[in-house]
Design an enzyme around this catalytic site. Sequence first.
Site, PDB file in Angstrom:
ATOM      1  CD  GLU A  85      13.215   0.632  -4.173  1.00 34.62           C
ATOM      2  OE1 GLU A  85      13.271   1.699  -4.598  1.00 34.62           O
ATOM      3  OE2 GLU A  85      13.701  -0.517  -4.890  1.00 34.62           O
ATOM      4  CE  LYS A 101      -9.505   3.330   1.485  1.00 36.22           C
ATOM      5  NZ  LYS A 101      -9.847   2.146   2.067  1.00 36.22           N
ATOM      6  CB  THR A 150      -0.678 -14.592   6.043  1.00 37.44           C
ATOM      7  OG1 THR A 150      -1.941 -14.393   5.374  1.00 37.44           O
ATOM      8  CG2 THR A 150      -1.203 -15.666   6.977  1.00 37.44           C
ATOM      9  CB  ALA A 155      -4.155  -7.530  -1.987  1.00 42.58           C
ATOM     10  CE  LYS A 173       0.671 -10.744   3.626  1.00 44.13           C
ATOM     11  NZ  LYS A 173       0.153 -10.566   2.093  1.00 44.13           N
ATOM     12  CG  ASN A 183     -10.255   1.481  -4.255  1.00 51.59           C
ATOM     13  OD1 ASN A 183     -10.290   0.284  -3.909  1.00 51.59           O
ATOM     14  ND2 ASN A 183     -10.780   2.283  -3.100  1.00 51.59           N
ATOM     15  NE  ARG A 184     -17.213  -0.262  -3.227  1.00 50.70           N
ATOM     16  CZ  ARG A 184     -18.238  -1.135  -3.831  1.00 50.70           C
ATOM     17  NH1 ARG A 184     -19.352  -0.610  -4.141  1.00 50.70           N
ATOM     18  NH2 ARG A 184     -17.938  -2.528  -3.488  1.00 50.70           N
ATOM     19  CB  THR A 185     -12.599   5.170  -1.727  1.00 45.68           C
ATOM     20  OG1 THR A 185     -13.597   4.336  -0.942  1.00 45.68           O
ATOM     21  CG2 THR A 185     -12.546   6.462  -1.064  1.00 45.68           C
TER      22      THR A 185
END
Length: 270
Positions: free
Chosen positions: A77, A154, A61, A129, A65, A149-151
């Site tokens: 994969e 991305k 975790t 995530a 990762k 996404n806010r940006t």
Amino acid sequence: MDKYAVFGNPISHSKSPLIHTEFAKQTEQALQYTAIKAEIGQFAEAVNTFVADGGKGCNVTVPFKEDAFKVADHISERAQLAEAVNTLTFNEDGTISADNTDGAGLVNDLQSHQAPLNKRILLIGAGGAARGVIKPLLDCQPEQLVIFNRTHSKAQNLAEHFADYGNITAMTEKELEQSTGFDVVINSTSASLSDELPPVPATIFSQGGFAYDMAYGNKPTVFVEWALSNGCQTSLDGLGMLVGQAAVSFEIWREVKPETQTVIQALRQS
């Protein structure tokens, strides 16, 4: 007795030892599962020590990762696409196999609650995530998978990265505001952990729709409650995903599939 563990930092809050101990009882497997705090920058050393001590496999975790990705010899994969690993298997020939079971855990939980994964899905967030669940969601062949996404760049990068696997697109804030409600809305951001909502309009939800928050807590998250107050028929937190990804890891290691619902119920009661 075969040894397994979860590595993280911090790790004392982890429910993984409880979950895997329940799976072991249920499937009559003799194993020991513990939580191990690895120091930042020393993940590989901590894993080597665990293997030398008889470790057969581990979960990984935050914040390790990506580190787990680097120690592996064989990478599935779905882990390659996620660029993150949450499950390591220590093989008898000395090699390490890596997988990412987060997306499978999410999809299994969604399917157990009859989420319409073949329709329009909105995934909020474009971090690790989100990246870990996109391929398994696309495997369900949704009509459309939208990333917000806010940006925006991305979200755009993720949509391009997974373009070969299904109908996936990124929406800007304006496009999202002008869009009709989605059949399934999944929040992959950590906003709920601070009792906040992601920056999206309530119009993302459809009447009778399905909402899912990857975060979980002792009570329903603010996102879960917000979705219900805006017309969703079903709104769930991420506890089922946590147990679901653990079940897939357990099956990889022990070649037996544990039952998850009783474990989820036991965790809710505790």
